[in-house]
Scaffold this motif. Structure first.
Motif, short mmCIF file in Angstrom:
data_model
loop_
_atom_site.label_atom_id
_atom_site.label_comp_id
_atom_site.label_asym_id
_atom_site.label_seq_id
_atom_site.Cartn_x
_atom_site.Cartn_y
_atom_site.Cartn_z
N SER A 94 0.84 -1.20 0.00
CA SER A 94 0.00 0.00 0.00
C SER A 94 0.88 1.25 0.00
CB SER A 94 -0.97 0.00 1.18
OG SER A 94 -0.30 -0.04 2.41
N GLU A 95 2.05 1.15 0.60
CA GLU A 95 2.99 2.28 0.61
C GLU A 95 3.50 2.57 -0.80
OE1 GLU A 95 4.81 5.30 2.96
OE2 GLU A 95 3.34 3.80 3.55
N ILE A 96 3.71 1.54 -1.60
CA ILE A 96 4.13 1.74 -3.00
C ILE A 96 3.07 2.52 -3.74
CG2 ILE A 96 4.59 0.57 -5.20
CD1 ILE A 96 5.92 -1.70 -3.53
N ILE A 97 1.81 2.11 -3.59
CA ILE A 97 0.71 2.82 -4.27
C ILE A 97 0.64 4.26 -3.79
CG2 ILE A 97 -1.81 2.91 -4.55
CD1 ILE A 97 -1.73 -0.21 -4.40
N PHE A 98 0.75 4.47 -2.48
CA PHE A 98 0.71 5.82 -1.91
C PHE A 98 1.86 6.68 -2.46
CE2 PHE A 98 2.15 8.66 1.58
CZ PHE A 98 1.10 9.57 1.53
N ASN A 99 3.04 6.10 -2.61
CA ASN A 99 4.20 6.86 -3.08
C ASN A 99 4.12 7.27 -4.54
OD1 ASN A 99 5.54 6.93 -0.61
ND2 ASN A 99 6.53 4.97 -0.98
N GLU A 134 -7.07 9.10 -1.76
CA GLU A 134 -6.98 9.58 -3.14
C GLU A 134 -5.94 8.77 -3.93
OE1 GLU A 134 -5.60 13.59 -5.41
OE2 GLU A 134 -6.99 13.87 -3.73
N ALA A 135 -4.85 8.42 -3.29
CA ALA A 135 -3.82 7.61 -3.96
C ALA A 135 -4.39 6.27 -4.40
CB ALA A 135 -2.62 7.42 -3.03
N PHE A 136 -5.19 5.64 -3.53
CA PHE A 136 -5.78 4.35 -3.89
C PHE A 136 -6.81 4.49 -5.00
CE2 PHE A 136 -3.87 2.90 0.05
CZ PHE A 136 -3.41 1.66 -0.34
N LYS A 137 -7.57 5.58 -5.02
CA LYS A 137 -8.54 5.80 -6.08
C LYS A 137 -7.85 5.99 -7.42
CE LYS A 137 -12.01 7.97 -3.21
NZ LYS A 137 -12.53 9.26 -2.76
N ARG A 138 -6.76 6.73 -7.43
CA ARG A 138 -6.08 7.05 -8.68
C ARG A 138 -5.14 5.95 -9.17
NH1 ARG A 138 -8.16 11.93 -10.32
NH2 ARG A 138 -8.20 13.47 -8.65
N PHE A 139 -4.44 5.30 -8.24
CA PHE A 139 -3.38 4.38 -8.63
C PHE A 139 -3.68 2.92 -8.35
CE2 PHE A 139 -1.42 8.50 -8.19
CZ PHE A 139 -0.69 8.59 -9.36
N GLY A 140 -4.60 2.64 -7.46
CA GLY A 140 -4.99 1.25 -7.22
C GLY A 140 -5.94 0.81 -8.32
N ILE A 141 -6.16 -0.51 -8.42
CA ILE A 141 -7.07 -0.97 -9.47
C ILE A 141 -8.51 -0.85 -8.99
CG2 ILE A 141 -5.38 -2.49 -10.55
CD1 ILE A 141 -6.95 -4.87 -9.34
#
Length: 175
Positions: free
Chosen positions: A77-82, A91-98
């Motif tokens: 999750s830290e990778i996605i956040f970064n 917002e990071a999970f909405k934009r970068f997570g699937i």
């Protein structure tokens, strides 16, 4: 098909990236990741310019894990956040997570140099076509990326979109 890099600052760690398109089970993969059944970061590749961008995020995540300063609960999750230019985790999970309807996914694994690459489990789980990681730019939505990272045309004249994105990722904690 996959891309593996040793982390120079963390010689005992490797980062492996796999890219899939025509994915039919994104919702199932997302649920498995949320339950902790997938040992990797599942990233929306439409928001990626280049595999180097993921490598920067993974390197920072390993560093923060090593010093005990992660802002999220897990390395993945830290990778996605970064990857995000902001400090808002949701917002990071909405934009970068699937998302459930996504048709492509980048899988990022961090593993010890000595252990075998845990690829077979991930490849078996994803119902889609594996493609070369270097082809991620063919799935990118540069307009959305430029808007999210607030990249100006002037910036792109003196550097690349990748340069601007990595700069934003690297400085978000400072600015």
């Amino acid at each position: 098909m996959h891309l593996t890099h040793d982390l120079e600052l963390f010689p005992d760690h490797r980062v492996t990236q796999l890219l899939f398109k025509d994915v039919k089970n994104a919702a199932e993969l997302r649920q498995c990741a949320m339950k902790g059944e997938v040992n990797g970061a599942l990233i929306n590749p439409t928001m990626l310019v280049n595999p180097f961008q993921v490598l920067v995020a993974a390197n920072k995540a390993v560093h923060l894990q090593t010093i005990g300063k992660m802002k999220t609960r897990s390395l993945y999750s830290e990778i996605i956040f970064n990857l995000s230019p902001t400090n808002k985790i949701s917002e990071a999970f909405k934009r970068f997570g699937i998302s459930d309807g996504d048709e492509s996914v980048m899988v990022v694994l961090v593993h010890n140099k000595d252990e075998p690459q845990p690829l077979s489990d991930i490849i078996a789980r994803v119902k889609g076509q594996q493609v070369a990681v270097e082809d991620v730019s063919s799935l990118s939505n540069n307009t959305k990326i430029q808007k999210l990272y607030k990249v100006t045309p002037q910036e792109e004249r003196c550097g690349t979109l990748l340069d601007a994105v990595v700069c934003r990722m690297a400085t978000k904690d400072v600015v």
